[in-house]
Design a protein around this motif. Sequence first.
Motif, short mmCIF file in Angstrom:
data_model
loop_
_atom_site.label_atom_id
_atom_site.label_comp_id
_atom_site.label_asym_id
_atom_site.label_seq_id
_atom_site.Cartn_x
_atom_site.Cartn_y
_atom_site.Cartn_z
N ASP A 63 0.80 -1.22 0.00
CA ASP A 63 0.00 0.00 0.00
C ASP A 63 0.84 1.27 0.00
O ASP A 63 0.28 2.37 -0.05
CB ASP A 63 -0.91 0.03 1.25
N SER A 64 2.14 1.16 0.06
CA SER A 64 2.98 2.34 0.21
C SER A 64 3.13 3.10 -1.10
O SER A 64 2.99 2.54 -2.19
CB SER A 64 4.37 1.96 0.74
N GLU A 65 3.42 4.39 -0.98
CA GLU A 65 3.66 5.25 -2.14
C GLU A 65 5.13 5.28 -2.53
O GLU A 65 5.48 5.38 -3.70
CB GLU A 65 3.20 6.68 -1.83
N VAL A 66 6.00 5.26 -1.53
CA VAL A 66 7.45 5.37 -1.75
C VAL A 66 8.15 4.34 -0.87
O VAL A 66 7.75 4.13 0.28
CB VAL A 66 7.95 6.79 -1.41
N THR A 67 9.17 3.71 -1.40
CA THR A 67 10.01 2.80 -0.62
C THR A 67 11.45 3.27 -0.70
O THR A 67 11.98 3.52 -1.80
CB THR A 67 9.92 1.35 -1.16
N PHE A 68 12.08 3.43 0.47
CA PHE A 68 13.49 3.80 0.55
C PHE A 68 14.27 2.53 0.88
O PHE A 68 14.04 1.91 1.92
CB PHE A 68 13.71 4.87 1.62
N CYS A 409 0.48 6.99 2.18
CA CYS A 409 -0.44 8.12 2.10
C CYS A 409 -1.72 7.74 2.83
O CYS A 409 -2.38 6.76 2.48
CB CYS A 409 -0.72 8.46 0.65
N VAL A 410 -2.07 8.52 3.84
CA VAL A 410 -3.26 8.23 4.66
C VAL A 410 -4.48 8.89 4.03
O VAL A 410 -4.54 10.11 3.93
CB VAL A 410 -3.07 8.71 6.10
N GLN A 411 -5.42 8.08 3.59
CA GLN A 411 -6.66 8.59 3.03
C GLN A 411 -7.79 8.18 3.95
O GLN A 411 -7.99 7.00 4.23
CB GLN A 411 -6.90 7.97 1.64
#
Length: 415
Positions: A63-68, A409-411
């Motif tokens: 569900d994440s937008e970005v992975t570091f 991102c929290v929706q």
Amino acid sequence: MLLSVPLTASRAPSSNPLPKADDLAQEMEDVDFEEEEEEEGNEEGWVLEPQEGVVGSMEGPDDSEVTFALHSASVFCVSLDPKTNTLAVTGGEDDKAFVWRLSDGELLFECAGHKDSVTCAGFSHDSTLVATGDMSGLLKVWQVDTKEEVWSFEAGDLEWMEWHPRAPVLLAGTADGNTWMWKVPNGDCKTFQGPNCPATCGRVLPDGKRAVVGYEDGTIRIWDLKQGSPIHVLKGTEGHQGPLTCVAANQDGSLILTGSVDCQAKLVSATTGKVVGVFRPETVASQPSLGEGEESESNSVESLGFCSVMPLAAVGYLDGTLAIYDLATQTLRHQCQHQSGIVQLLWEAGTAVVYTCSLDGIVRLWDARTGRLLTDYRGHTAEILDFALSKDASLVVTTSGDHKAKVFCVQRPDR
């Protein structure tokens, strides 16, 4: 949370001589504790498009937008820059710390030079400085805009580290029982000597003049930062019967919550130093996360905090229980079960929503008024070890044993 991580490097002799401890009472007079009113050029940061089909769903694998993904071992800690919430700093078992951009995961710079697991990292109140600390006690501070190291110090084995809320002052607790306070970058130093056991957790109170520190022997001290003396000491029956794991303060600093491996959370008046309430876990019929042995031996308080809009407190336990307590009546209001141990919890500012991260790698949002699960976010393939929440609660940033940090991102339909 207490991290059980093998020490990967012994402490090397410091190349910097120990700063001469002086009376910081005079030095602190030069520090402006009032927040500066500055123009913020990029306060709104970045805008995320909602991701279809995965919010609150278990179908999507991530569900994440970005992975570091620059860390090569477990990532132990994360902090967001408080001014704009556009940067993160993470530290890990690979002896590395990185400052990177939340919008796309791009690396800004590496905080190089650590030779042990980086377990503490954070930005100063104005986001101009970032500090990193490793298990052996090496602390480093970097100027964010120039990406240059401006200060370092070698203390004892590090337990916790925190910036002052309104000044370029860094505090840390060490295994020898000391709490240190430095002005950065000039290095003026003061120590607060505790009992002969580790200072396991600490927090600067909102007034910026006091700090509460918990110790391995179960004692609690509220320190006067200017005078360098304890205002209150709680020990024996007033303290805990085991090492402290976490401390928190309410918004005006009048109340303190302390948690321990003894499974108790104590509500303390910061003014009088008296215990005004004790919260203990209720018996839960099903304990799927517990192994063999007694509950008391398996359970502990891992995280806690105060709601900013209602007289509620949340306590997260290692057995996976999230307990919501009513401070006015000092009764249990809701008990929310997780499938595995809670690592940390955070209240969303201005609401009665509490976020939890747990050993099952999931972030959950709970409505503390009803005890209802609002949604959850998945994507990690190992336990979550730390997380941070942006000021507007639009982003959650997590770190994990899977060697990654992720931005979610929290929706929520109610916003």
